[in-house]
Scaffold this motif. Structure first.
Motif, PDB file in Angstrom:
ATOM      1  N   LYS A  79       0.795  -1.359   0.109  1.00 21.40           N
ATOM      2  CA  LYS A  79       0.050   0.106  -0.047  1.00 21.40           C
ATOM      3  C   LYS A  79       0.813   1.225  -0.022  1.00 21.40           C
ATOM      4  CE  LYS A  79      -3.821  -2.336   2.423  1.00 21.40           C
ATOM      5  NZ  LYS A  79      -4.765  -2.450   3.814  1.00 21.40           N
ATOM      6  N   LEU A  80       2.017   1.181   0.823  1.00 20.06           N
ATOM      7  CA  LEU A  80       2.818   2.584   0.733  1.00 20.06           C
ATOM      8  C   LEU A  80       3.425   2.754  -0.449  1.00 20.06           C
ATOM      9  CD1 LEU A  80       4.027   4.607   2.684  1.00 20.06           C
ATOM     10  CD2 LEU A  80       6.092   2.904   3.091  1.00 20.06           C
ATOM     11  N   THR A  81       4.048   1.761  -1.203  1.00 17.60           N
ATOM     12  CA  THR A  81       4.883   1.809  -2.405  1.00 17.60           C
ATOM     13  C   THR A  81       4.205   1.814  -3.559  1.00 17.60           C
ATOM     14  OG1 THR A  81       5.334  -0.526  -2.437  1.00 17.60           O
ATOM     15  CG2 THR A  81       6.788   0.861  -1.094  1.00 17.60           C
ATOM     16  N   GLY A  82       3.050   0.822  -3.369  1.00 17.89           N
ATOM     17  CA  GLY A  82       2.244   0.782  -4.924  1.00 17.89           C
ATOM     18  C   GLY A  82       2.700  -0.262  -5.665  1.00 17.89           C
ATOM     19  N   TYR A  83       3.758  -0.942  -5.055  1.00 19.67           N
ATOM     20  CA  TYR A  83       4.248  -2.375  -5.859  1.00 19.67           C
ATOM     21  C   TYR A  83       3.623  -3.571  -5.228  1.00 19.67           C
ATOM     22  CZ  TYR A  83       7.963   0.604  -7.872  1.00 19.67           C
ATOM     23  OH  TYR A  83       8.686   1.688  -8.693  1.00 19.67           O
ATOM     24  N   PRO A  84       3.061  -4.339  -6.022  1.00 12.72           N
ATOM     25  CA  PRO A  84       2.741  -5.778  -5.450  1.00 12.72           C
ATOM     26  C   PRO A  84       3.925  -6.574  -5.207  1.00 12.72           C
ATOM     27  CG  PRO A  84       2.580  -5.467  -7.868  1.00 12.72           C
ATOM     28  CD  PRO A  84       3.030  -4.295  -7.351  1.00 12.72           C
ATOM     29  N   THR A  85       3.595  -7.478  -4.274  1.00 18.70           N
ATOM     30  CA  THR A  85       4.743  -8.273  -3.628  1.00 18.70           C
ATOM     31  C   THR A  85       5.568  -8.800  -4.833  1.00 18.70           C
ATOM     32  OG1 THR A  85       3.731  -8.545  -1.445  1.00 18.70           O
ATOM     33  CG2 THR A  85       5.198 -10.150  -2.263  1.00 18.70           C
ATOM     34  N   LYS A  86       5.053  -9.427  -5.891  1.00 11.73           N
ATOM     35  CA  LYS A  86       5.914 -10.209  -6.928  1.00 11.73           C
ATOM     36  C   LYS A  86       6.741  -9.209  -7.742  1.00 11.73           C
ATOM     37  CE  LYS A  86       2.219 -13.749  -8.025  1.00 11.73           C
ATOM     38  NZ  LYS A  86       1.507 -14.345  -9.107  1.00 11.73           N
ATOM     39  N   GLU A  87       6.694  -7.940  -7.604  1.00 12.23           N
ATOM     40  CA  GLU A  87       7.303  -7.062  -8.221  1.00 12.23           C
ATOM     41  C   GLU A  87       8.347  -6.726  -7.464  1.00 12.23           C
ATOM     42  OE1 GLU A  87       5.797  -3.700 -10.594  1.00 12.23           O
ATOM     43  OE2 GLU A  87       3.989  -4.793 -11.017  1.00 12.23           O
ATOM     44  N   ALA A  88       8.050  -6.351  -6.077  1.00 18.36           N
ATOM     45  CA  ALA A  88       9.017  -6.150  -5.090  1.00 18.36           C
ATOM     46  C   ALA A  88       9.915  -6.934  -4.979  1.00 18.36           C
ATOM     47  CB  ALA A  88       8.234  -5.777  -3.707  1.00 18.36           C
ATOM     48  N   LEU A  89       9.825  -8.161  -5.158  1.00 21.15           N
ATOM     49  CA  LEU A  89      10.751  -9.454  -4.425  1.00 21.15           C
ATOM     50  C   LEU A  89      11.702  -9.494  -5.817  1.00 21.15           C
ATOM     51  CD1 LEU A  89       8.701 -12.111  -3.058  1.00 21.15           C
ATOM     52  CD2 LEU A  89      10.043 -10.430  -2.226  1.00 21.15           C
ATOM     53  N   LEU A  90      11.475  -8.543  -6.889  1.00 20.97           N
ATOM     54  CA  LEU A  90      12.655  -8.660  -8.051  1.00 20.97           C
ATOM     55  C   LEU A  90      13.433  -7.332  -7.961  1.00 20.97           C
ATOM     56  CD1 LEU A  90      10.504  -9.778 -10.865  1.00 20.97           C
ATOM     57  CD2 LEU A  90      12.090 -11.292  -9.564  1.00 20.97           C
ATOM     58  N   THR A  95      16.249   1.167  -4.807  1.00 23.12           N
ATOM     59  CA  THR A  95      15.715   1.688  -6.042  1.00 23.12           C
ATOM     60  C   THR A  95      14.747   2.333  -5.679  1.00 23.12           C
ATOM     61  OG1 THR A  95      14.462  -0.293  -6.395  1.00 23.12           O
ATOM     62  CG2 THR A  95      16.607  -0.350  -7.469  1.00 23.12           C
ATOM     63  N   LEU A  96      14.155   2.098  -4.309  1.00 19.78           N
ATOM     64  CA  LEU A  96      12.933   3.133  -3.996  1.00 19.78           C
ATOM     65  C   LEU A  96      13.364   4.518  -3.185  1.00 19.78           C
ATOM     66  CD1 LEU A  96      10.457   0.379  -2.594  1.00 19.78           C
ATOM     67  CD2 LEU A  96      10.799   1.316  -4.776  1.00 19.78           C
ATOM     68  N   VAL A  97      14.564   4.369  -2.629  1.00 18.30           N
ATOM     69  CA  VAL A  97      15.047   5.387  -2.085  1.00 18.30           C
ATOM     70  C   VAL A  97      15.097   6.575  -3.028  1.00 18.30           C
ATOM     71  CG1 VAL A  97      16.776   6.496  -0.629  1.00 18.30           C
ATOM     72  CG2 VAL A  97      16.137   3.969  -0.513  1.00 18.30           C
ATOM     73  N   HIS A  98      14.712   7.786  -2.388  1.00 16.12           N
ATOM     74  CA  HIS A  98      14.690   9.311  -2.919  1.00 16.12           C
ATOM     75  C   HIS A  98      16.285   9.621  -3.312  1.00 16.12           C
ATOM     76  CE1 HIS A  98      14.097  13.547  -4.089  1.00 16.12           C
ATOM     77  NE2 HIS A  98      13.064  13.200  -4.299  1.00 16.12           N
ATOM     78  N   ASP A  99      16.597  10.436  -4.274  1.00 19.49           N
ATOM     79  CA  ASP A  99      17.916  10.742  -4.538  1.00 19.49           C
ATOM     80  C   ASP A  99      18.602  11.498  -3.375  1.00 19.49           C
ATOM     81  OD1 ASP A  99      17.272  11.335  -8.179  1.00 19.49           O
ATOM     82  OD2 ASP A  99      17.384   9.486  -7.161  1.00 19.49           O
ATOM     83  N   ALA A 123      13.217   9.348   2.658  1.00 15.57           N
ATOM     84  CA  ALA A 123      11.993   9.584   1.767  1.00 15.57           C
ATOM     85  C   ALA A 123      12.158   8.307   0.401  1.00 15.57           C
ATOM     86  CB  ALA A 123      12.069  10.932   1.064  1.00 15.57           C
ATOM     87  N   ILE A 124      11.175   8.158  -0.052  1.00 13.44           N
ATOM     88  CA  ILE A 124      11.162   7.244  -1.059  1.00 13.44           C
ATOM     89  C   ILE A 124      10.024   7.652  -2.011  1.00 13.44           C
ATOM     90  CG2 ILE A 124      11.603   5.124   0.403  1.00 13.44           C
ATOM     91  CD1 ILE A 124       8.367   4.656   0.301  1.00 13.44           C
ATOM     92  N   TYR A 125      10.315   6.946  -3.557  1.00 15.36           N
ATOM     93  CA  TYR A 125       9.564   6.967  -4.533  1.00 15.36           C
ATOM     94  C   TYR A 125       8.566   5.853  -4.438  1.00 15.36           C
ATOM     95  CZ  TYR A 125      13.051  10.250  -6.680  1.00 15.36           C
ATOM     96  OH  TYR A 125      13.870  11.069  -6.995  1.00 15.36           O
ATOM     97  N   ASP A 126       7.217   6.226  -4.683  1.00 14.33           N
ATOM     98  CA  ASP A 126       6.182   5.188  -4.722  1.00 14.33           C
ATOM     99  C   ASP A 126       6.072   4.670  -6.229  1.00 14.33           C
ATOM    100  OD1 ASP A 126       3.364   6.908  -4.613  1.00 14.33           O
ATOM    101  OD2 ASP A 126       4.616   6.997  -6.108  1.00 14.33           O
ATOM    102  N   LYS A 127       5.334   3.742  -6.600  1.00 20.45           N
ATOM    103  CA  LYS A 127       5.197   3.402  -8.004  1.00 20.45           C
ATOM    104  C   LYS A 127       4.964   4.423  -8.824  1.00 20.45           C
ATOM    105  CE  LYS A 127       3.957  -0.680 -10.895  1.00 20.45           C
ATOM    106  NZ  LYS A 127       3.036  -1.954 -10.914  1.00 20.45           N
ATOM    107  N   LYS A 128       4.113   5.206  -8.633  1.00 16.78           N
ATOM    108  CA  LYS A 128       3.995   6.466  -9.607  1.00 16.78           C
ATOM    109  C   LYS A 128       4.774   7.572  -9.662  1.00 16.78           C
ATOM    110  CE  LYS A 128      -1.310   5.746  -8.342  1.00 16.78           C
ATOM    111  NZ  LYS A 128      -2.177   6.427  -7.838  1.00 16.78           N
ATOM    112  N   GLY A 129       6.062   7.314  -8.808  1.00 17.17           N
ATOM    113  CA  GLY A 129       7.177   8.243  -8.803  1.00 17.17           C
ATOM    114  C   GLY A 129       6.747   9.485  -7.823  1.00 17.17           C
ATOM    115  N   THR A 130       5.612   9.256  -7.124  1.00 15.88           N
ATOM    116  CA  THR A 130       5.416  10.455  -6.015  1.00 15.88           C
ATOM    117  C   THR A 130       6.463  10.270  -4.634  1.00 15.88           C
ATOM    118  OG1 THR A 130       3.119  10.373  -6.680  1.00 15.88           O
ATOM    119  CG2 THR A 130       3.636  11.324  -4.442  1.00 15.88           C
ATOM    120  N   ARG A 131       6.800  11.144  -4.324  1.00 15.99           N
ATOM    121  CA  ARG A 131       7.643  11.393  -3.140  1.00 15.99           C
ATOM    122  C   ARG A 131       6.949  11.107  -1.755  1.00 15.99           C
ATOM    123  NH1 ARG A 131      10.379  14.340   0.958  1.00 15.99           N
ATOM    124  NH2 ARG A 131      12.618  14.303   0.820  1.00 15.99           N
ATOM    125  N   VAL A 132       7.685  10.272  -0.959  1.00 16.22           N
ATOM    126  CA  VAL A 132       6.752   9.947   0.374  1.00 16.22           C
ATOM    127  C   VAL A 132       7.955  10.069   1.318  1.00 16.22           C
ATOM    128  CG1 VAL A 132       5.414   8.113   1.345  1.00 16.22           C
ATOM    129  CG2 VAL A 132       5.314   8.401  -0.849  1.00 16.22           C
TER     130      VAL A 132
END
Length: 714
Positions: A79-90, A95-99, A123-132
Motif C-alpha cells: 500500500k505504501l509503495t504501490g508495488y505488488p509483492t511479486k514485483e517488489a521481490l525482484l 531503487t525506491l530511495v529518493h535521490d 524519503a522514497i518514490y512510490d510506483k507512481k513516482g511520488t515522493r513519500v
C-alpha cells in the motif's frame, strides 16, 4: 547469499498449512554461512499471531538479504509503495530511495551490516513516482555475531498512525529470534508498557502445564490492577496480564488498545518458549512416558564409563527389558490401551530401581536401565525387583491386563567398553531370556553370540523349509479315562532339515512366531493333520478327533475361518472330527474372541482351550465361549500328587468345567500317581508320556493295531 535469504524467510514466513514455532539451533561458519533451523510443528501455536507481527503489521515491513534485495514484503508495504509483492521481490530497496536520501540510507545500511540497529528519517518514490516522507528502522538479524539478513519497518511520516508499542513489538521479536531468556523478554514487554502508559505498571502471571496454578513471570510491588487473560487460538489459558495503578480507575480507549497489543505479544512470547521447552524436552526424553530417550540414555552410559573408577567387585550394569507379547495388547485392546500400559510400566520400573539409576524407553515396548557402581549381586537383586513389579495386573480402561518382562543384562567392563556394545549384548541376552520361557533374567555370556548366530541361520533355513515342505507331524494319543481307549490324538509339528537333522520345536517355533512364518506353518500343519485323519478313518481306525493348535497370529487373521473351511472341504474330513486348540491368552479380548470362536463353531468343529490356568481369561467368561474342552496345563499336573495347591487348582478346574458341561483333558501325565489323582476327581481324558510319546503316523497306526482294550488300565 541464497542461504541468507532462505534463513530470513524461515524466520519470518509461516505457512498457512501449519502452525509453526521457530527455534534457531545453531550457526556454523564455513566459508559461506551455513545455517541450521529446527522447526517444530505444534497445532497449539497459531501462525496468525506471528503474521500479525509481520504480514499483517499496520506499517510497511520487509526483509532484505545482505545485498539489499527484498525477500519479504507485507501488505502495508504494498500500500505504501504501490508495488505488488511479486514485483517488489525482484527489486532492491535502494531503487525506491529518493535521490536526496541515498547517502543517509546507504550509511545506515552499512551500519546495520555491522550489527547495529538504525532508525532515521528518509524519503522514497512510490510506483507512481511520488515522493513519500518516511521513518525507517533497520534491524539486523544475527546469531553468534553473524548478520544473516535485515528486517525493515517503514512508517509514513505524513500520516498520524498511532501505534503505542510499534518499536517495542519489533524489539521483542528481535529478542525472540536471538534466543533471549523468557524472563528477559517478559521484562522488556513490561518496561515498554510502563513507558507508554499514564503512570501504570504491569505484571505477567503464567499458567502451569496442568492449568491449575499461576506462577509469577514478572510483577511490580503495587496493588490494584486491571487483568486480562492470555489465551491461545484454542482458548487455552496461558497466563494473566495485569496493569496496576495507585488510584482506582478504568482503562480508556488508548489503554485498551495498548493492553490488547501487549496481551497478543505476550501470547506469542509464551507460546514460542513453550514450543522451545518442548523441543528441548523431546531431545532428551520420551514424550509418552517421560523417561530418558535412547540418545540421552546412551550419553549417560558413556559418561558413567568415562567416570568409572576400578574398584573390587564394582561394575556398571545395563539392563535391556522387553515386554513379553506386548503386540497382542495393541492388537486386541487397541493402541490407546497399549500406550496407557506403557506409562504404567514405566512408573513401576522407575519405582523398582534406585533414585540415581537411569531408566529409558528405547523403543516401542523396550526399556533400558543403567545401574552404576554396583556388584553383580546388587544387579540381580534390582533386576528381581523389576520383574516382581509385574506380578500384579495393570488396570487400564476397565481391563485387567497381565504382562511380563524379559530382561537381558550386560556388564562393563566385562562385556564391552562402549554404550552401543553393552546395549547390543544386553539385547542378545534379552532374546535368550525370551527363548527360555520369558519372564526371566539372563546375563550375557560369550556362548550367547554363538546361539544368536545359530538363530539367524535357523530363521533362514526355516524360510526354505516352508518352500520345500520339510515339516512332518507326530501324533500324541489322548486317552479316555473311563474306557481306557485312545479316542483322539494331538497333531504336533516336527522339522527334519536335510543338513541339521531334527530341529526341536522349542528352537524353531519361537522364531516362526516372531517372524510371522507361523501363519504359513500353521496352515501346512492343519492340512497335513486333516489328510492323515481321513486316511486313518478310511482304513478303519476309529478316532473321534484330531486336535490341531492354532497360533495367536493365526487366530486373529481375517482369513482364519475361510481357510479352515476350505481345508475341511478339500480333504473331505468330517468337521466333527477336528478340534481346534487355542491358548487361554487368545481370549483376553472377550468380544473379539467370542465372535471368532462362534464363527469357527459354525463350521462344525470342536474347540479346546489349551494351557488352561496359566492365562488371563476370567472363569466367568467361559460361558460366553462355544468351547468343548479345557486342557489343564502340565505345570499343574507335574506335582499334583505331591502339592496340595496344584491338586486344589486342578480340582477347581474340573469342578467348574463339569458344571459348565465341558470335558477336561489333563496334559503331561507321566506317573501312575498323577493318573490316580485325576481319576479320583473324575478327569475325562489325559495325555502324556505315561501313555505314549508323540509318534509318527505309521508308528501310531501300529500302536492302534496292537493295543488291547485295557492297555491303559492301572
Amino acid at each position: 547469499m541464497k542461504e541468507n535469504r532462505d534463513f530470513v524467510k524461515q524466520i519470518f514466513c509461516f505457512s498457512d498449512k501449519y502452525y509453526r514455532s521457530i527455534s534457531i539451533v545453531r550457526i556454523k561458519i564455513n566459508q559461506e554461512m551455513v545455517l541450521s533451523v529446527k522447526t517444530s510443528f505444534d497445532a497449539k501455536t497459531p501462525f496468525k499471531i506471528y503474521k500479525s507481527l509481520f504480514d499483517e503489521h499496520e506499517d510497511a515491513c520487509f526483509a532484505l538479504d545482505l545485498e539489499g534485495n527484498f525477500i519479504l514484503f507485507n501488505d502495508a508495504a504494498e500500500k505504501l509503495t504501490g508495488y505488488p509483492t511479486k514485483e517488489a521481490l525482484l527489486m532492491s530497496f535502494i531503487t525506491l530511495v529518493h535521490d536526496d536520501c541515498l547517502e543517509i540510507t546507504l550509511r545506515s545500511f552499512e551500519n546495520v551490516l555491522q550489527g547495529n540497529r538504525e532508525s532515521f528519517d528518509s524519503a522514497i518514490y512510490d510506483k507512481k513516482g511520488t515522493r513519500v516522507s518516511v521513518s525507517i528502522t533497520f534491524i539486523p538479524v544475527s546469531l553468534d555475531k553473524q548478520i544473516c539478513g535485515i528486517l525493515g519497518i517503514v512508517k509514513n511520516s505524513e500520516k498520524s498512525n498511532y501505534n503505542p508499542s510499534f518499536f517495542d513489538q519489533n524489539k521483542v521479536l528481535e529478542m525472540i529470534v536471538n534466543n533471549y531468556p523468557l524472563k528477559v523478554v517478559l521484562e522488556e514487554i513490561i518496561y515498554s508498557i510502563k513507558k507508554d502508559s499514564n503512570g501504570g505498571v504491569c505484571s505477567i502471571h503464567l499458567v502451569n502445564e496442568n492449568g491449575t496454578t499461576l506462577t509469577l513471570g514478572e510483577a511490580p510491588k503495587v496493588r490494584a490492577s486491571w487483568s486480562t487473560p492470555i489465551s491461545d487460538k484454542d482458548k487455552t489459558l496461558l497466563g494473566i496480564f495485569d496493569m496496576y495503578f495507585n488510584k482506582p480507575r478504568i482503562p480508556n480507549a488508548r489503554e485498551k488498545q495498548m493492553i490488547k497489543k501487549a496481551t497478543d505479544l505476550t501470547c506469542l512470547v509464551i507460546q514460542h518458549y513453550h514450543a522451545q521447552e518442548k523441543i528441548n524436552f523431546l531431545s532428551s526424553y520420551d514424550e509418552l512416558t517421560g523417561l530418558a530417550n535412547r540418545r540421552f540414555f546412551d550419553e549417560q552410559v558413556n559418561i558413567a564409563i568415562n567416570l568409572y573408577k576400578k574398584e573390587e567387585g564394582k561394575l556398571i550394569g545395563l539392563l535391556y527389558l522387553d515386554l513379553d507379547q506386548f503386540k497382542r495388547i495393541n492388537d486386541y485392546l487397541g493402541h490407546n490401551v497399549g500406550d496407557q500400559l506403557l506409562k504404567k510400566v514405566a512408573e513401576r520400573i522407575q519405582q523398582s530401581v534406585r533414585t540415581n539409576d537411569v531408566v529409558s524407553r528405547r523403543g516401542s515396548d523396550e526399556f533400558t536401565i543403567l545401574l552404576d557402581h554396583v556388584t553383580k549381586q546388587e544387579i540381580t537383586l534390582i533386576s528381581s525387583r523389576v520383574t516382581d513389579a509385574f506380578s500384579m495386573p495393570f488396570f487400564i480402561a476397565g481391563n485387567e491386563v497381565f504382562i511380563t518382562p524379559s530382561i537381558g543384562i550386560s556388564l562393563f567392563p566385562l562385556d564391552g567398553i562402549k554404550a552401543n556394545e553393552l546395549s547390543s549384548k544386553a539385547d542378545i541376552a534379552m532374546y535368550h531370556a525370551k527363548k527360555n520361557g520369558r519372564n526371566n533374567i539372563q546375563f550375557y555370556h560369550l556362548n550367547l553370540d554363538k546361539k544368536n548366530h545359530k538363530r539367524i541361520e535357523i530363521e533362514n533355513e526355516l524360510r526354505k523349509a516352508i518352500e520345500k515342505n520339510e515339516f512332518i507331524l507326530h501324533y500324541q494319543p489322548i486317552i479316555d479315562l473311563s474306557t481306557n481307549k485312545i479316542t483322539g490324538v494331538e497333531a504336533l509339528v516336527r522339522w527334519e532339515n536335510p543338513f541339521r537333522g531334527k530341529i526341536p520345536p522349542d528352537e524353531f517355533i519361537p522364531i516362526a512366531e516372531e517372524t510371522g512364518m507361523i501363519i504359513q506353518i500353521g496352515e501346512i500343519v492343519l492340512k497335513k493333520a486333516c489328510v492323515q485323519m481321513k486316511k486313518w478313518q478310511d482304513s478303519g481306525f476309529i478316532l473321534s478327533t484330531i486336535s490341531v493348535n492354532i497360533s495367536i497370529r493365526q487366530f486373529f487373521q481375517p482369513n482364519l475361518v475361510p481357510m479352515i473351511a476350505e481345508i475341511i472341504k478339500e480333504t473331505g474330513i468330517d468337521p466333527i472330527c477336528l478340534t481346534i486348540e487355542i491358548t487361554e491368552s487368545m481370549t483376553m479380548d472377550v468380544e473379539i474372541a467370542s465372535t471368532i470362536l462362534h464363527d469357527l463353531k459354525g463350521l462344525g468343529v470342536n474347540i479346546s482351550i489349551d494351557d488352561f490356568g496359566t492365562g488371563y481369561s476370567s472363569l466367568s467368561y467361559l460361558k460366553k465361549f462355544p468351547i468343548d474342552y479345557l486342557k489343564i496345563d502340565r505345570s499343574f499336573i507335574s506335582d499334583i500328587a505331591k502339592n496340595k495347591d496344584d491338586e486344589n487348582i486342578a480340582t477347581t478346574i474340573l469342578l467348574m468345567a463339569h458344571n459348565l458341561g465341558l470335558s477336561v483333558i489333563a496334559e503331561g501325565v507321566e506317573t501312575n500317581e498323577q493318573l490316580g489323582v485325576l481319576r479320583n476327581h473324575r478327569c475325562n481324558e489325559a495325555q502324556g508320556f505315561l501313555f505314549s510319546k508323540p509318534l509318527p503316523a505309521q508308528e501310531l497306526k501300529q500302536l492302534l493295531s496292537d493295543l488291547p482294550l485295557s492297555f491303559f488300565c492301572t
